[in-house]
Design an enzyme around this catalytic site. Structure first.
Site, PDB file in Angstrom:
ATOM      1  N   THR A  72       0.833  -1.207   0.000  1.00  0.00           N
ATOM      2  CA  THR A  72       0.000   0.000   0.000  1.00  0.00           C
ATOM      3  C   THR A  72       0.865   1.254   0.000  1.00  0.00           C
ATOM      4  O   THR A  72       0.654   2.167  -0.808  1.00  0.00           O
ATOM      5  CB  THR A  72      -0.930  -0.013   1.233  1.00  0.00           C
ATOM      6  OG1 THR A  72      -1.736  -1.195   1.166  1.00  0.00           O
ATOM      7  CG2 THR A  72      -1.812   1.210   1.280  1.00  0.00           C
ATOM      8  N   CYS A 328     -10.835  -7.793   2.730  1.00  0.00           N
ATOM      9  CA  CYS A 328     -11.370  -6.437   2.905  1.00  0.00           C
ATOM     10  C   CYS A 328     -11.161  -6.032   4.351  1.00  0.00           C
ATOM     11  O   CYS A 328     -11.448  -6.804   5.262  1.00  0.00           O
ATOM     12  CB  CYS A 328     -12.847  -6.445   2.549  1.00  0.00           C
ATOM     13  SG  CYS A 328     -13.647  -4.895   2.902  1.00  0.00           S
TER      14      CYS A 328
HETATM   15  C1  LIG Z   1      -2.065  -6.545  -5.749  1.00  0.00           C
HETATM   16  C2  LIG Z   1      -1.943  -5.986  -4.377  1.00  0.00           C
HETATM   17  N1  LIG Z   1      -1.534  -4.733  -4.211  1.00  0.00           N
HETATM   18  C3  LIG Z   1      -1.382  -4.187  -2.991  1.00  0.00           C
HETATM   19  C4  LIG Z   1      -1.647  -4.909  -1.861  1.00  0.00           C
HETATM   20  C5  LIG Z   1      -1.466  -4.253  -0.522  1.00  0.00           C
HETATM   21  O1  LIG Z   1      -0.295  -4.699   0.083  1.00  0.00           O
HETATM   22  P1  LIG Z   1      -0.067  -4.518   1.652  1.00  0.00           P
HETATM   23  O2  LIG Z   1      -1.126  -5.300   2.337  1.00  0.00           O
HETATM   24  O3  LIG Z   1       1.312  -5.074   1.888  1.00  0.00           O
HETATM   25  O4  LIG Z   1      -0.129  -3.067   1.966  1.00  0.00           O
HETATM   26  C6  LIG Z   1      -2.091  -6.240  -1.983  1.00  0.00           C
HETATM   27  C7  LIG Z   1      -2.405  -7.104  -0.828  1.00  0.00           C
HETATM   28  O5  LIG Z   1      -3.122  -6.864   0.066  1.00  0.00           O
HETATM   29  C8  LIG Z   1      -2.238  -6.787  -3.273  1.00  0.00           C
HETATM   30  O6  LIG Z   1      -2.657  -8.041  -3.447  1.00  0.00           O
END
Ligand SMILES: Cc1ncc(COP(=O)(O)O)c(C=O)c1O
Length: 375
Positions: A72, A328
């Site tokens: 994120t 979610c």
């Molecule tokens: C494709 C994708 N992008 C971003 C994220 C977010 O990553 P994180 O949970 O490490 O912030 C996720 C997973 O939750 C994901 O599957």
């Protein structure tokens, strides 16, 4: 009750070897990497060694790898930097990106700083490259293209080189959310025509709360968290020392075992597809399941009935962890924006099964028995 965990696209179990590599940095080697005495310098060395390991595996310069708190933050930072530091005035993305990209783009679109548009999708769920080129060609100002390498809900894999080459042609900045592919495929960042790449440790048996942002040497971005100047002044704050060590170890293990693990996990997915086809009347698959698709993700759609509508809940009652779309944060199932975008059929119920090296064929059989009962 033994749990069956078929939700590895949401997160994965920490590998024991990764934990072992991390533990000393939680217990005995806890010095602040910014402290100048030897205890601190040892921590600094661990971080820089991890950075070198990661850079070597992904074929990047160590200076191109920034450690972040996860996918994120990496996605947010790439988009912010493209707008603030690189002169991007228009963002082209797709409606099936992760919310960490979509909501960020939506946020900036509410300001006067940028405009945004969504690339068309083919019926397979793949990005329509002709439409992408047409959109790039029609934009008078510099664009940011942000498209994920692999979709976390349906598994479709983007032709990242083709997109990168189009971006080059139109002088656009290209960011790819590679959270589902870093640690799952042998990536070569130097050979990939891309400016920003995001990755997250917890998707490949590393720890949660640590990720990377790759920033290609050819672009210069400005600091985005201000304070003590860590991460070469870009991202201040005492580093997640053990997380970073764990990220590098997990990536090392994933890379060393890629051939065996990917073949094994693909065999589980293929077996489950066969079993679903054989046993469940009317089953369909979302996206390009048997084409350009992650070996870890299987998105199935079942005919909607009173029983099948409750399938996620019913499987959970049996100790089986699967998901409807992406995990979610609120826990509320409000339907998946990805499934809505590619196959908005109200008579189908989608279940995402996602596998790891820790799953077995026996688990697939057990899950199939339950699915047969519930559909
Ligand atoms: C494709 C994708 N992008 C971003 C994220 C977010 O990553 P994180 O949970 O490490 O912030 C996720 C997973 O939750 C994901 O599957």
């Amino acid at each position: 009750m033994d749990r069956i965990y078929f939700d590895n696209a949401a997160t994965t179990a920490l590998d024991k070897e990764v934990l072992e590599a991390m533990l000393p940095y939680m217990t005995t080697h806890f010095g602040n990497p910014s402290s100048i005495y030897s205890y601190g310098r040892e921590s600094r060395l661990a971080i820089e060694t991890a950075r070198k390991t990661v850079a070597k595996i992904l074929n990047a310069h160590p200076g191109e790898i920034f450690f972040t708190s996860g996918g994120t933050e990496s996605n947010n930072t790439a988009i912010l930097s493209a707008i603030r530091d690189l002169g991007c005035k228009h963002i082209i993305t797709s409606s099936i990106e992760h919310h960490a990209v979509l909501h960020t783009v939506e946020h900036y679109d509410t300001t006067d700083e940028i405009t945004s548009s969504y690339v068309k999708l083919l019926s397979s769920g793949h990005v329509d490259l002709e439409d992408l080129e047409a959109q790039l060609a029609s934009q008078p100002e510099r664009c940011l293209v942000t498209l994920m390498h692999a979709n976390n809900e349906i598994g479709n894999i983007l032709d990242i080189d083709a997109v990168g080459n189009l971006c080059k042609k139109y002088n656009a900045i290209f960011h790819s959310d590679c959270v589902q592919t870093v640690g799952h495929y042998p990536l070569d960042f130097r050979k990939t025509p891309v400016h920003f790449i995001s990755g997250a440790g917890h998707k490949f048996h590393g720890p949660k709360g640590v990720g990377i942002l790759y920033v290609n040497d050819n672009i210069k971005i400005k600091p985005y968290i201000f304070g003590g100047g860590q991460e070469r002044n870009m991202r201040a704050g005492t580093e997640n020392l053990y997380g970073i060590v764990g990220f590098a170890k997990a990536l090392e293990l994933a890379t060393n075992n890629y051939e065996n693990d990917s073949r094994y996990i693909q065999s589980l997915k293929t077996y489950m597809i066969e079993q679903l086809r054989k046993n469940i009347k009317g089953v369909q698959f979302n996206g390009d399941q048997e084409g350009e698709c992650l070996y870890t993700v299987l998105s199935a759609a079942f005919p909607k009935t009173e029983k099948s509508e409750m399938i996620l809940f019913s499987l959970d009652m049996q100790g089986i962890c699967v998901s409807g779309g992406s995990a979610c944060s609120s826990g509320a199932d409000i339907g998946s924006h990805v499934i809505q975008a590619i196959n908005n059929n109200p008579n189908l119920v989608t279940v995402r099964f996602s596998f790891s090296k820790y799953n077995t064929k026996e688990e697939v059989d057990k899950v199939m028995t339950k699915v047969k009962e519930l559909i």
